[in-house]
Design a protein around this motif. Structure first.
Motif, mmCIF file in Angstrom:
data_model
loop_
_atom_site.group_PDB
_atom_site.id
_atom_site.type_symbol
_atom_site.label_atom_id
_atom_site.label_comp_id
_atom_site.label_asym_id
_atom_site.label_seq_id
_atom_site.Cartn_x
_atom_site.Cartn_y
_atom_site.Cartn_z
ATOM 1 N N PHE A 1 3.301 31.994 15.851
ATOM 2 C CA PHE A 1 4.187 31.751 16.982
ATOM 3 C C PHE A 1 4.751 30.342 16.877
ATOM 4 O O PHE A 1 4.265 29.518 16.106
ATOM 5 C CB PHE A 1 3.460 31.958 18.323
ATOM 6 N N ALA A 2 5.803 30.077 17.631
ATOM 7 C CA ALA A 2 6.444 28.767 17.660
ATOM 8 C C ALA A 2 6.237 28.153 19.037
ATOM 9 O O ALA A 2 6.158 28.857 20.040
ATOM 10 C CB ALA A 2 7.925 28.906 17.347
ATOM 11 N N VAL A 3 6.172 26.815 19.068
ATOM 12 C CA VAL A 3 5.893 26.092 20.298
ATOM 13 C C VAL A 3 6.942 24.995 20.505
ATOM 14 O O VAL A 3 7.306 24.308 19.558
ATOM 15 C CB VAL A 3 4.496 25.418 20.236
ATOM 16 N N ILE A 4 7.406 24.844 21.732
ATOM 17 C CA ILE A 4 8.187 23.674 22.122
ATOM 18 C C ILE A 4 7.304 22.883 23.063
ATOM 19 O O ILE A 4 6.829 23.398 24.076
ATOM 20 C CB ILE A 4 9.508 24.056 22.805
ATOM 21 N N ALA A 5 7.074 21.624 22.712
ATOM 22 C CA ALA A 5 6.228 20.753 23.530
ATOM 23 C C ALA A 5 6.937 19.425 23.757
ATOM 24 O O ALA A 5 7.732 18.991 22.930
ATOM 25 C CB ALA A 5 4.889 20.519 22.841
ATOM 26 N N VAL A 6 6.641 18.802 24.881
ATOM 27 C CA VAL A 6 7.216 17.502 25.199
ATOM 28 C C VAL A 6 6.108 16.540 25.567
ATOM 29 O O VAL A 6 5.058 16.928 26.095
ATOM 30 C CB VAL A 6 8.243 17.591 26.349
ATOM 31 N N LYS A 7 6.340 15.269 25.258
ATOM 32 C CA LYS A 7 5.396 14.209 25.592
ATOM 33 C C LYS A 7 5.436 13.983 27.094
ATOM 34 O O LYS A 7 6.510 13.910 27.692
ATOM 35 C CB LYS A 7 5.780 12.933 24.832
ATOM 36 N N LYS A 8 4.265 13.892 27.713
ATOM 37 C CA LYS A 8 4.209 13.606 29.142
ATOM 38 C C LYS A 8 4.690 12.182 29.374
ATOM 39 O O LYS A 8 4.421 11.286 28.573
ATOM 40 C CB LYS A 8 2.769 13.749 29.654
ATOM 41 N N SER A 9 5.400 11.983 30.482
ATOM 42 C CA SER A 9 5.879 10.626 30.770
ATOM 43 C C SER A 9 4.932 9.873 31.667
ATOM 44 O O SER A 9 4.031 10.359 32.219
ATOM 45 C CB SER A 9 7.271 10.671 31.370
#
Length: 73
Positions: free
Chosen positions: A65-73
């Protein structure tokens, strides 16, 4: 394959005229739940999951599977 550690070893021997070499590729695999925990502990949030990198809707029916993740601010 090491199930307890959730890793797989791909071992390749490359033979050329000049000699040979062995390449070890250790691959760790994750469930979605385990990956979410890893990302959270590293300061990221998973925003989306997909069945593949082309963006097919996630179905939980595939081994990749593929994941999109973002750094928490």
């Amino acid at each position: 394959k090491y199930d307890d550690e959730k890793v797989v070893l791909d071992k390749y021997t490359i033979i050329e005229e000049q000699g040979s070499k062995v390449v070890y590729n250790w691959l760790q695999y994750f469930s979605v739940e385990a990956l979410k925990e890893e990302f959270e502990c590293s300061g990221f949030t998973i925003k989306a999951l997909y069945d593949d990198v082309s963006g097919t809707k996630y179905s939980d029916k595939h081994t990749e599977f593929a994941v999109i993740a973002v750094k928490k601010s």
